[in-house]
Design a protein around this motif. Structure first.
Motif, PDB file in Angstrom:
ATOM      1  N   ILE A   1      -1.211  -7.698   1.515  1.00 20.70           N
ATOM      2  CA  ILE A   1      -0.118  -6.833   1.963  1.00 20.70           C
ATOM      3  C   ILE A   1      -0.722  -5.645   2.701  1.00 20.70           C
ATOM      4  N   GLU A   2      -0.357  -5.500   3.972  1.00 25.18           N
ATOM      5  CA  GLU A   2      -0.822  -4.390   4.786  1.00 25.18           C
ATOM      6  C   GLU A   2       0.385  -3.626   5.328  1.00 25.18           C
ATOM      7  N   SER A   3       0.208  -2.334   5.563  1.00 17.94           N
ATOM      8  CA  SER A   3       1.288  -1.516   6.099  1.00 17.94           C
ATOM      9  C   SER A   3       0.753  -0.591   7.178  1.00 17.94           C
ATOM     10  N   THR A   4       1.659  -0.081   8.018  1.00 22.31           N
ATOM     11  CA  THR A   4       1.250   0.783   9.119  1.00 22.31           C
ATOM     12  C   THR A   4       0.704   2.117   8.619  1.00 22.31           C
ATOM     13  N   GLU A   5       1.060   2.500   7.411  1.00 23.53           N
ATOM     14  CA  GLU A   5       0.524   3.703   6.771  1.00 23.53           C
ATOM     15  C   GLU A   5       0.359   3.413   5.294  1.00 23.53           C
ATOM     16  N   PRO A   6      -0.597   4.054   4.615  1.00 25.26           N
ATOM     17  CA  PRO A   6      -0.810   3.755   3.191  1.00 25.26           C
ATOM     18  C   PRO A   6       0.452   4.011   2.363  1.00 25.26           C
ATOM     19  N   VAL A   7       0.775   3.043   1.533  1.00 32.12           N
ATOM     20  CA  VAL A   7       1.942   3.146   0.653  1.00 32.12           C
ATOM     21  C   VAL A   7       1.461   2.877  -0.771  1.00 32.12           C
ATOM     22  N   PRO A   8       1.752   3.753  -1.723  1.00 32.38           N
ATOM     23  CA  PRO A   8       1.291   3.523  -3.105  1.00 32.38           C
ATOM     24  C   PRO A   8       1.929   2.287  -3.714  1.00 32.38           C
ATOM     25  N   MET A   9       1.178   1.618  -4.597  1.00 34.69           N
ATOM     26  CA  MET A   9       1.674   0.458  -5.315  1.00 34.69           C
ATOM     27  C   MET A   9       1.726   0.786  -6.805  1.00 34.69           C
ATOM     28  N   PHE A  10       2.900   0.564  -7.393  1.00 33.84           N
ATOM     29  CA  PHE A  10       3.085   0.779  -8.820  1.00 33.84           C
ATOM     30  C   PHE A  10       3.010  -0.577  -9.523  1.00 33.84           C
ATOM     31  N   ILE A  11       2.061  -0.706 -10.454  1.00 32.79           N
ATOM     32  CA  ILE A  11       1.887  -1.947 -11.208  1.00 32.79           C
ATOM     33  C   ILE A  11       2.357  -1.714 -12.627  1.00 32.79           C
TER      34      ILE A  11
ATOM     35  N   CYS B   1      -4.151  -7.440  -8.347  1.00 32.21           N
ATOM     36  CA  CYS B   1      -3.862  -6.733  -7.099  1.00 32.21           C
ATOM     37  C   CYS B   1      -4.917  -5.647  -6.935  1.00 32.21           C
ATOM     38  N   ASN B   2      -5.802  -5.844  -5.958  1.00 30.04           N
ATOM     39  CA  ASN B   2      -6.976  -4.958  -5.792  1.00 30.04           C
ATOM     40  C   ASN B   2      -7.750  -4.822  -7.095  1.00 30.04           C
TER      41      ASN B   2
ATOM     42  N   GLY C   1       4.927  -5.619  -9.567  1.00 24.23           N
ATOM     43  CA  GLY C   1       4.247  -4.623  -8.756  1.00 24.23           C
ATOM     44  C   GLY C   1       5.160  -4.214  -7.620  1.00 24.23           C
ATOM     45  N   THR C   2       5.366  -2.910  -7.444  1.00 25.13           N
ATOM     46  CA  THR C   2       6.329  -2.408  -6.471  1.00 25.13           C
ATOM     47  C   THR C   2       5.637  -1.569  -5.422  1.00 25.13           C
TER      48      THR C   2
END
Length: 692
Positions: free
Chosen positions: A311-321, A180-181, A189-190
């Protein structure tokens, strides 16, 4: 196989059953059986239990999976494993090196090494896997005491001795790696918040559900776009999502365990999108069931299974791996199929041998779609859910039609009122019920409720006008018919509608809920007629019209009070039912709904007084039935008593038991005795039975 000659030119094969002795592994047995069946389709093939290999063959097979030399990469907390590994009983020569020294100069150690055993933090294991992609060595993992998730995911034992044995002797399993990136994802990954789904599946379920409930009010929907391998974008609003890779023991993993595998070359994504607190509570309830799985879910969850995912969102959302914040949206996910070889437990290895079908899956029916996405974004989840756009459109078209006055409505109102009036005079409940079936008043009342709820003044005005027209037709028709009858009795059917109470208000409220609910679902719309029968709108209007024809305003008012009770109760209950069903995010016309509520409160005052009178009357009648009256030296027993109102007087119907002959003087004395219980003039109608 034998051949029996039939002639000099032709021979027919005679197939005989034979037994196939399989190899010790199930997949070898299955493949062998299929091959023989294709060669000899008319032969009977039996697969018997695997026979144990000779000792020499087993030793050879095991030796093939055990490396001769291996490198042990360890962190500080795993230093105690160095000696057990070097002194292993499997003949493997171990070279131990700290992870700092190994990662400083990996090329110095790896060219001559084909197997690396690693023990340490998740970061260390991931870096070893990255090097395995480059240098093509196999990996054995010895988890530390706190790494239960690794044990569960790779099917590894927790005891150090058994874990070392697995890391050195078990067969290699080619597992997928998800990036993921560019970051390796081992377990999950959440993105966003997904309460309950990230809870351990073996934890106390009631406690888990309670913890999820505490987090509900903090949930907010965000706009997401998920683009799968087939380049099909899924646009929705969700509070969070989770990528599941290994079979970690969480509720999310349990939810998709039949569809997920770390060896199928696919990404499994769960999307949490509760449309309301109510729907999420329903999901929590479903999670407590034993058969909790993706196949029997009714709401809240979406599921995607694909080869690549963005995965795209309207505003940046952190991803926990794997429990640590690693990146943020947008996130590009890719699968490296069968990327690394890991010595896993037998269960996971067997899963790889049996294989999983790498088919793309899209289950998004439970997710917000279309205009619902706009409603849900950047908001806390409402207590009640939004209705779907399709349901909303269909209902509004139906309600606008119900608010329009047409000839059919006028004719049905006239016929139902005439039929109800005749039934009231005949004292026939069946005829009155038939009038209820014909009455079309329920539909415009439900339309009025929606107009008030959403602040749609046009819909509310047209609905109210239609109701007024119907009321006028009913009162006029009943009054004119009562004038044509020279004999004007007050029947029991009429009297039943002259004393409304709080019980009638309760009926109206329940009928309003049922009316709005049945109108909201096309599949149960036929039940609206039954609701009309239960609430009885036209018969009270007919009784009020009869009162106008008799010029008895009290008679007319009491019946019209019952109709008003039904009208107000249905309107208010239907409005809030539509709110609960999600047809409005809020009560927009608060002033109109408040006016209806105040009117209902005012109506409830006489209804309460009437109900109190009914209770007092019942208690009085009951007390008389157990009381003996002494009249002029003669005992009278009240066997049955029934008290009714007639204009400004009360009429008491009694059945009396007496031993002695009663005269007019005795009955007058009996009337004086019971008159003290009433403030109005009492008329007594007595039926006397003499007993020996």
């Amino acid at each position: 196989m034998k051949y029996r000659p039939i002639s000099n030119e032709q021979a027919v094969p005679v197939y005989q059953p034979f037994v196939l002795i399989s190899y010790p592994f199930r997949w070898q047995q299955t493949v062998e059986a299929k091959c023989l069946q294709q060669l000899h389709p008319q032969s009977k093939i039996d697969c018997v239990a695997p026979m144990p290999l000779p000792i020499t063959m087993r030793e050879t097979k095991q030796t093939e999976t055990i490396p001769k030399v291996a490198l042990f990469v360890y962190s500080e907390e795993a230093a105690e494993l160095v000696i057990p590994l070097k002194e292993n009983p499997y003949g493997v020569t171990i070279t131990a090196v700290t992870h700092e020294a190994f990662f400083a100069k990996p090329a110095q150690h790896l060219p001559a090494i084909k197997h690396v055993v690693v023990s340490g933090p998740i970061k260390t294991i991931k870096r070893v896997m990255e090097l395995a992609l480059e240098f093509q060595f196999s990996i054995g993992i010895v988890p530390t005491k706190k790494q239960k998730n690794i044990c569960a995911s790779f099917d590894l034992p927790q005891e150090a001795e058994q874990a070392i044995k697995t890391a050195l002797t078990n067969a290699d399993t080619e597992i997928d790696l998800i990036r993921c990136n560019g970051k390796i994802l081992l377990f999950r990954g959440t993105i966003g918040s997904i309460p309950l789904l990230d809870a351990p599946s073996n934890k106390n379920k009631p406690r888990t559900a309670l913890e999820a409930l505490k987090r509900i009010r903090r949930l907010k929907h965000k706009g997401f776009t998920f683009t799968t391998g087939s380049n099909q974008p899924v646009k929705t609003a969700a509070c969070g999502c989770m990528i599941i890779q290994q079979q970690e023991k969480t509720l999310a993993a349990k939810l998709i365990e039949q569809n997920n595998s770390c060896t199928d070359g696919m990404i499994s994504l769960i999307i949490a999108a509760p449309l309301s607190v109510v729907s999420y509570i329903k999901f929590i309830t479903e999670s407590l069931r034993q058969d909790f799985s993706l196949n029997n879910l009714t709401s809240t969850i979406g599921y995607l299974k694909t080869e690549t995912l963005r995965i795209e969102s309207t505003e940046p959302v952190p991803m926990f791996i794997d429990g640590e914040e690693a990146t943020s949206t947008p996130v590009q996910c890719e699968v490296l199929s069968a990327a690394v070889r890991v010595k896993t437990g037998e269960k996971l290895h067997q899963q790889k041998l049996e294989g999983a079908t790498p088919a793309e899956i899209t289950k998004i029916n439970n997710l917000p779609q279309g205009k619902e996405i706009i409603k849900a974004q950047k908001k806390q989840i409402p207590f009640f859910s939004y209705a779907s756009e399709e349901r909303f459109r269909d209902l509004f078209l139906a309600l606008k039609g119900d608010a329009a006055i047409d000839p059919i409505y006028i004719i049905l109102m006239l016929l139902s009122t005439l039929l109800a009036t005749v039934g009231l005079y005949l004292n026939s409940s069946s005829v009155v019920i038939g009038a209820m079936l014909l009455a079309p008043l329920m539909s415009p009342i439900v339309s009025l409720a929606m107009g008030l709820l959403r602040g749609d003044s046009a819909l509310a005005f047209r609905s109210f006008r239609k109701i007024i027209v119907g009321v006028g037709i009913a009162l006029s028709a009943a009054a004119l018919m009562s004038l044509t009858f020279p004999y004007k009795p007050v029947t029991a059917e009429m009297q039943a509608r002259l004393n409304p109470s709080l019980l009638d208000l309760a009926v109206a409220v329940i009928a309003g809920i049922a009316g709005a609910y049945t109108k909201s679902y096309k599949e149960i719309l036929q039940s609206l007629a039954g609701v009309g029968i239960a609430v009885a709108l036209v018969p009270p209007l007919a009784v009020a019209g009869i009162g106008l024809g008799r010029l008895d305003l009290l008679f007319a008012w009491q019946a019209f009070l019952l109709f008003s009770t039904n009208l107000i109760g249905i309107t208010l209950a239907a409005a809030y039912t539509f709110r609960v069903l999600g047809f409005s995010a809020a009560v927009r016309n608060k002033r109109g709904v408040a006016l209806i509520a105040i009117t209902m409160a005012l109506i409830a005052i006489p209804l309460f007084l009437s109900y109190k009178q009914i209770v007092s009357k019942a208690e009085l009648e009951k007390s008389w039935q157990t009381e003996r009256f002494l009249v002029n030296g003669k005992y009278l027993i009240v066997r049955e008593a029934n008290l009714t109102n007639l204009k400004d007087k009360k009429v008491l119907y009694v059945n009396l038991l007496a031993r002695d002959q009663l005269n007019r003087h005795d009955l007058a004395q009996f009337k004086r005795k019971i008159q003290g219980n009433f403030d109005k003039k009492l008329i007594v109608r007595a039926n006397i039975t003499y007993i020996p």
